[in-house]
Design a protein around this motif. Structure first.
Motif, short mmCIF file in Angstrom:
data_model
loop_
_atom_site.label_atom_id
_atom_site.label_comp_id
_atom_site.label_asym_id
_atom_site.label_seq_id
_atom_site.Cartn_x
_atom_site.Cartn_y
_atom_site.Cartn_z
N LYS A 140 0.83 -1.22 0.00
CA LYS A 140 0.00 0.00 0.00
C LYS A 140 0.86 1.26 0.00
O LYS A 140 0.53 2.24 -0.66
CB LYS A 140 -0.94 0.01 1.21
N VAL A 143 2.09 1.87 -3.43
CA VAL A 143 1.05 2.45 -4.27
C VAL A 143 0.92 3.95 -3.97
O VAL A 143 0.87 4.78 -4.87
CB VAL A 143 -0.31 1.72 -4.05
N ALA A 144 0.94 4.30 -2.68
CA ALA A 144 0.81 5.71 -2.28
C ALA A 144 1.99 6.53 -2.81
O ALA A 144 1.82 7.71 -3.17
CB ALA A 144 0.74 5.82 -0.75
N GLY A 146 3.38 6.00 -5.57
CA GLY A 146 3.34 5.98 -7.03
C GLY A 146 4.27 4.96 -7.65
O GLY A 146 4.45 4.93 -8.87
N ASP A 149 1.04 0.35 -9.31
CA ASP A 149 -0.29 0.69 -9.78
C ASP A 149 -1.31 0.42 -8.67
O ASP A 149 -1.19 -0.58 -7.95
CB ASP A 149 -0.59 -0.19 -11.01
N PRO A 150 -2.34 1.31 -8.53
CA PRO A 150 -3.36 1.06 -7.49
C PRO A 150 -4.10 -0.26 -7.69
O PRO A 150 -4.67 -0.80 -6.75
CB PRO A 150 -4.34 2.23 -7.66
N ARG A 151 -4.08 -0.78 -8.93
CA ARG A 151 -4.78 -2.05 -9.16
C ARG A 151 -3.89 -3.26 -8.92
O ARG A 151 -4.25 -4.39 -9.27
CB ARG A 151 -5.32 -2.08 -10.60
N THR A 152 -2.72 -3.05 -8.32
CA THR A 152 -1.82 -4.16 -8.01
C THR A 152 -2.56 -5.27 -7.25
O THR A 152 -3.21 -4.99 -6.24
CB THR A 152 -0.65 -3.65 -7.14
N PRO A 207 -1.54 6.89 -10.17
CA PRO A 207 -1.80 6.34 -8.83
C PRO A 207 -2.72 7.23 -8.00
O PRO A 207 -2.90 8.40 -8.31
CB PRO A 207 -0.40 6.25 -8.20
N GLY A 208 -3.25 6.68 -6.93
CA GLY A 208 -4.18 7.41 -6.05
C GLY A 208 -5.54 6.74 -6.14
O GLY A 208 -6.02 6.46 -7.22
N GLU A 209 -6.14 6.43 -4.96
CA GLU A 209 -7.38 5.63 -5.00
C GLU A 209 -8.63 6.50 -5.07
O GLU A 209 -8.92 7.28 -4.26
CB GLU A 209 -7.43 4.69 -3.82
#
Lengths: 209, 209
Positions: A140, A143-144, A146, A149-152, A207-209
């Protein structure tokens, strides 16, 4: 694991050296004989302490064993290098050390037997959840930042990483353990590179949810 | 596994129905109690046959247990769909069925305990080597067909695939087994896609060694 000194059941501060000797002995005994042969008396004998020293510290053999194994997994929560490659490498190396090292058989037994052992199942499930949370936090944070990928697919990535290590440990017969130990960093490096290559295949997204 | 009917130690042909009942019982007993509690008498009771029926077929409990577990891994050698995606999917599904299904605990115990069990260690090592050869053959055929790069890291790929399945099985508490069972094909599909994506990242090279 604990910043403040722990107290035994009579209220006196515990000697961390004795604590460690007992938990180390618990890992050895459990690794050798599994839950069927595990008991406070065997652990005390292995540690070279009296049974009372164990009972002053732990209420039951279930508590002792869970804490002994949990303490070996605890460093996962401290992994944070600010870089996903370094973090996953440290995680892989830590798990390789755990599953192929001197306490490997105990760690592998716990992974397999815990669900089938009344008194251990629930305790271990809690420890396991906290390890999984700590490992997921590594992904996580990447992902934060960058880096990923957020879809990892976090679960797949961690199943493949931990699982490859367990499989590697299981596949290694005792007479090859020393070689695996020498090769640990190389294996961890290749495994992490292999898994990160898969993530790089994902179509890029902001990136970024 | 055997095309010709096997004979028992008195020379009579063995009834495959009884063979299967005994090996199934062996998996159940071993899963429940591990090697420490494993014995011909418990298996015969579980199978509903006399001890003599077991001894006519197997020389020892070591032979019985090894053959029982080996028979569940045997179909790996038969996987050959002419397509690497289909082959790896079938392998992942077979291993998921094995490690999370009714005999999962026995399969996981064997993976963990075998090295530490005199009488089992060498027998199981041979079975394991033949499984690994069969799994490696899947990848080698894909390389020969030009589907995968000759530099494919075969060991890493198979460690990650088998390991992810084992980790998935270990992480699943008994009350979630039914859901994992339903989700088996989806998990296998995502895992294989994830691992093949990593291989596609490799710089292309003309196949052929």
């Amino acid at each position: 694991m604990n910043a403040t000194p722990r107290k035994d059941r009579s209220g006196r501060p515990r000697d961390p050296g004795v604590d460690r000797r007992i938990t180390a002995a618990a890992m050895q005994v459990f690794g050798r004989v599994g839950w069927a042969g595990f008991g406070i008396e065997a652990v005390a004998r292995e540690a070279g302490v009296g049974k009372a020293s164990v009972y002053l510290r732990w209420n039951s053999k279930e508590d002792l064993l869970t804490e002994a194994v949990a303490s070996r997994f605890a460093p996962i929560a401290e992994i944070d290098n600010g870089d996903v490659h370094a973090d996953l490498l440290e995680l892989a190396d830590l798990l390789l050390d755990l599953f192929t090292g001197a306490d490997g058989l105990a760690a592998r037994r716990m992974a397999v037997e815990s669900h089938a052992t009344p008194g251990i199942a629930q305790r271990w499930q809690k420890v396991r959840e906290s390890q999984v949370r700590a490992a997921r936090a590594i992904v996580k944070r990447a992902v934060a930042r960058g880096e990923l990928d957020p879809r990892t697919p976090v679960t797949l990535l961690l199943d493949a990483l931990s699982g490859a290590v367990i499989n590697h440990a299981i596949a290694t017969p005792p007479h090859l353990r020393a070689r695996v130990e020498q090769d640990r960093r190389r294996y961890a490096g290749e495994l992490v590179a292999f898994l990160l290559a898969s993530l790089r295949q994902m179509p890029r997204e902001v990136p970024g949810e």
